[in-house]
Design a protein around this motif. Structure first.
Motif: not given
Length: 248
Positions: A73-82, A84-91, A94-102
């Protein structure tokens, strides 16, 4: 019609005779019956332990499966977050999604640790279970041998024992309940299983304590139940001593 004291004593003497014969038969078996029972109890104990080991291993394997599913489930979420990172509107996004991935990666590392700990625990339990299985096999072999030995000894006297037991069952009905309880209690407390004895050569046939002449006279009359003052056994009769003729 109530039995006389003499009849009651005769009934007790007959019961004692039967029980003494049964005691002799059982004595030939020695400690084998007890050893068989002990082994059976020990085997039940080992089987219970092995059952618990298997339950623990099953629970740990279920725990491992749960952690592995969480990792998927974690691998799926990481793929989903990554993605989403490709379509962020601001830093900030991006940082919030990076935090979720970590966080997901940390959870997966923790799951790895828990899986390894569970596997190590399973290995330890399996070692204990294997030792228990080995000992159980040994005890089963011992039990098989002991039962075979006991069966051989028992078969030699089985017919006689069955006859005596049937005779005892039939005869026990002739002894009133109160007397039977007293008889059994004395037998249980006696090393040689004797509850009813004769006075032989002026002494109790159970504990060999001297019985006074007047008391012997009362016992001969058989008008009341008399017990040994020292051991509590029922004194049923006085054996007559054959006179010894001196040579001239």
């Amino acid at each position: 019609m109530e039995n006389t004291i003499a009849q009651k004593l005769d009934a007790l003497l007959k019961l004692q005779e039967i029980d003494s014969s049964l005691d002799e038969i059982r004595k030939t078996r020695g400690d084998l019956p007890e050893e068989v029972r002990d082994l059976e109890d020990e085997i039940i104990g080992f089987e219970t332990r092995i059952g618990k080991f298997k339950s623990e291993i099953a629970a740990l394997n279920a725990e491992i499966d749960s952690f592995k599913n969480a990792q998927k489930d974690g691998e799926k979420l990481i793929k989903k977050y990554k993605d989403q990172q490709m379509n962020v509107r601001n830093n900030r996004e991006y940082d919030a999604i990076t935090k979720e991935i970590e966080l997901q990666e940390l959870d997966m590392q923790l799951a790895d640790k828990k899986i390894n700990e569970a596997k190590a625990r399973i290995r330890l339990i399996e070692d204990d279970a294997n030792r228990a299985e080995s000992t159980l096999n040994e005890r089963n072999e011992d039990l098989k041998a002991k039962k075979g030995e006991l069966s051989l000894i028992t078969s030699e006297s089985e017919s006689e024992e069955k006859t005596l037991l049937a005779e005892r069952e039939k005869h026990i009905k002739k002894v009133e309940e109160r007397l039977l309880k007293s008889y059994q209690k004395i037998r249980d407390n006696s090393m040689n299983g004797l509850a009813v004895v004769h006075v032989s050569r002026g002494a109790c046939g159970g504990c060999f304590s001297i019985v006074p002449p007047q008391r012997q006279a009362d016992i001969r009359e058989r008008k009341k139940l008399i017990v040994c003052e020292h051991c509590g056994r029922i004194l049923a009769d006085v054996e007559s001593v054959e006179p010894v003729h001196q040579r001239r």
